[in-house]
Each structure stands twice: as C-alpha cells, then as structure tokens.
Design an enzyme around this catalytic site. Structure first.
Site, mmCIF file in Angstrom:
data_model
loop_
_atom_site.group_PDB
_atom_site.id
_atom_site.type_symbol
_atom_site.label_atom_id
_atom_site.label_comp_id
_atom_site.label_asym_id
_atom_site.label_seq_id
_atom_site.Cartn_x
_atom_site.Cartn_y
_atom_site.Cartn_z
ATOM 1 N N ASP A 35 55.002 34.753 35.312
ATOM 2 C CA ASP A 35 53.796 34.938 36.106
ATOM 3 C C ASP A 35 53.273 33.558 36.489
ATOM 4 O O ASP A 35 53.590 32.558 35.827
ATOM 5 C CB ASP A 35 52.744 35.683 35.265
ATOM 6 C CG ASP A 35 51.615 36.272 36.098
ATOM 7 O OD1 ASP A 35 51.396 37.489 36.007
ATOM 8 O OD2 ASP A 35 50.925 35.522 36.803
ATOM 9 N N TYR A 73 52.154 45.449 53.375
ATOM 10 C CA TYR A 73 52.302 45.985 52.013
ATOM 11 C C TYR A 73 53.112 47.278 52.020
ATOM 12 O O TYR A 73 54.027 47.462 51.215
ATOM 13 C CB TYR A 73 50.921 46.219 51.420
ATOM 14 C CG TYR A 73 50.906 46.591 49.957
ATOM 15 C CD1 TYR A 73 51.126 45.638 48.973
ATOM 16 C CD2 TYR A 73 50.638 47.903 49.561
ATOM 17 C CE1 TYR A 73 51.085 45.970 47.629
ATOM 18 C CE2 TYR A 73 50.595 48.243 48.224
ATOM 19 C CZ TYR A 73 50.818 47.276 47.263
ATOM 20 O OH TYR A 73 50.780 47.621 45.925
#
Length: 248
Positions: free
Chosen positions: A37, A143
């Site tokens: 991350d 998206y």
C-alpha cells in the site's frame, strides 16, 4: 485448525478499509501477510508492510519478492487497491481517466502477473472489482470501465492459470463504509437514497467483504475459479441513485 495456518498472503490496498479488514482476518486465521500500500501501516509479528504503488511494475514485483524472500513462498493474494477521480465524460481529463483505470485495472494486471509467477505450488487470487462492473454510475465512466475490465481480466486469468493450480476469482462489493466512500455517507440526502436502493438498507462493513473474499481463497472454494461474487446487500437487483443531483 484455522483455515490459513502457515499460509503466506499478499494484500494490496492493505492500509485501510477492505484491505485492512482482509489483513486482520487473515492473521486471525493463521496467515502471515505482506501488505502492499502507499500507506501500509506498521509491522507486526505476522504482518510485513511494503510501500507500494500498484501501478508501478517494479514496486509490485518488489512486494511479491518480499513475500518470497521473507517467507519462502506465496500462497494467496488479494488485490484490493483502488480509488477513482470522477467527472462527467465531456469534462473528464485524460489524467483523471488514466489515474482511475491504471489503478483499478492495470494495478490488478501487474499484481496478478507477479503473484502468479511466485505461486509455484499453486494458490488462490481474489481481485476486487465492484458492483459498478455491472451497474453504471453517474460521473463514474472511468471507474465503471476499469472495474468491468477487472472482472473480465479475472476470468481470463482463471482460464490461463488453472493449469498451474491457481484459482482466480473476483468479488464485486456494493457500497462499503470506508474512507473512500465518506463523501456519500456525509451527504444525508444521498445517503438516504443509497440506503433505499439497497435491499438490506445499509452499506456493508469492510469485514463483510473480507469474509467472502477469504472464502473464495480457502479450500472451501477449491472447485471455484473464474467466477464473480456480488456482495452488495441486494443492491444490483434494485437500481442506482441519480448522482447528478448531488454532483454538479
């Protein structure tokens, strides 16, 4: 015995939301986890954080290699990292399109590519797509396109990797209470519309997505590959709110 005792897992997007819930559940069930991350949090006995931008192949490869170097193998992978920049199609910049599609689609491609190479003894991969792979959303063209691509890519990966003993499946969450969806929950009128559209009348907690993800990675799902599991509280069977009323 816990389902994932002595298993080595990699989780992208591990720093918050669904990714963190997945890490916590894996560790509770006996796994050792590499967290990839931009903000992966702090190391613990069974958690190794690696700062990773999943749109950069060298960083993804390094995160996977960390699992191999540290623990000797990779058995499971959960590709959760995602975000979006929204705008009407006629106003969306090329940069915002690229940011979104690179993160939610290219990031999964790069992750699966290197995870599969490391799974020399077989394994299981779960990719996070979205309900929006099936249901369009105002101002969410990038998206929606990226998540639909992620679902299709998952099926193709399952086809190609099955011979190596690697199962690949997708989870399609609906609305989940995470930092990324806080703008929805903070708008009282919009939040009410969402809840009226969801059969179970509420967003999911991150743990409610992590648990079915772990099912797909477990031996309980040993004959499941190339499938998409929608986890949306029944939202897909109703409809999507008109976000244009709230996003001028």
């Amino acid at each position: 015995m816990p389902r994932f005792t002595d298993k080595i897992a990699l989780v992208t997007g591990s720093g918050s939301g669904i990714g963190k819930a997945t890490v916590d559940q894996l560790i509770a069930e006996g796994a050792k986890v590499i967290g990839a991350d931009l903000n992966p949090g702090d190391a613990t006995e069974n958690y190794v954080p690696v700062i990773t931008d999943v749109t950069q192949e060298d960083q993804v490869q390094a995160a996977v290699q960390t699992a191999v170097d540290r623990f000797g193998s990779l058995d499971l992978a959960f590709n959760v990292a995602g975000a979006s920049k929204s705008a009407p199609i006629e106003e969306m910049s090329e940069g915002d399109w690229d940011f979104t599609v690179d993160l939610v689609l290219k990031g999964i491609f790069l992750s699966v590519k290197h995870e599969a190479r490391a799974m020399t003894g077989g394994g299981a991969i779960v990719n996070v797509a979205s309900l929006n792979a099936h249901v369009p959303m105002w101002f969410g063209a990038a998206y929606v396109a990226g998540k639909a691509g992620a679902e299709g890519f998952t099926k193709n990966a399952a086809l190609e990797l099955g011979g190596k003993g690697i199962r690949v499946n997708a989870i399609l969450p609906g609305l989940v209470s995470t930092p990324l969806t806080s703008a929805f929950s903070e708008n009282e009128a919009l939040s009410k519309e969402f809840e009226e559209s969801i059969v179970l009348s509420r967003p999911a907690a991150p743990e409610e997505i992590a648990k079915p993800m772990l099912f797909l990675a477990s031996d309980d799902a040993s004959y499941i590959t190339g499938t998409s599991l929608v986890v949306d509280g029944g939202w897909e069977i109703t409809g999507y709110p008109d976000l244009s009323k709230y996003m001028g």
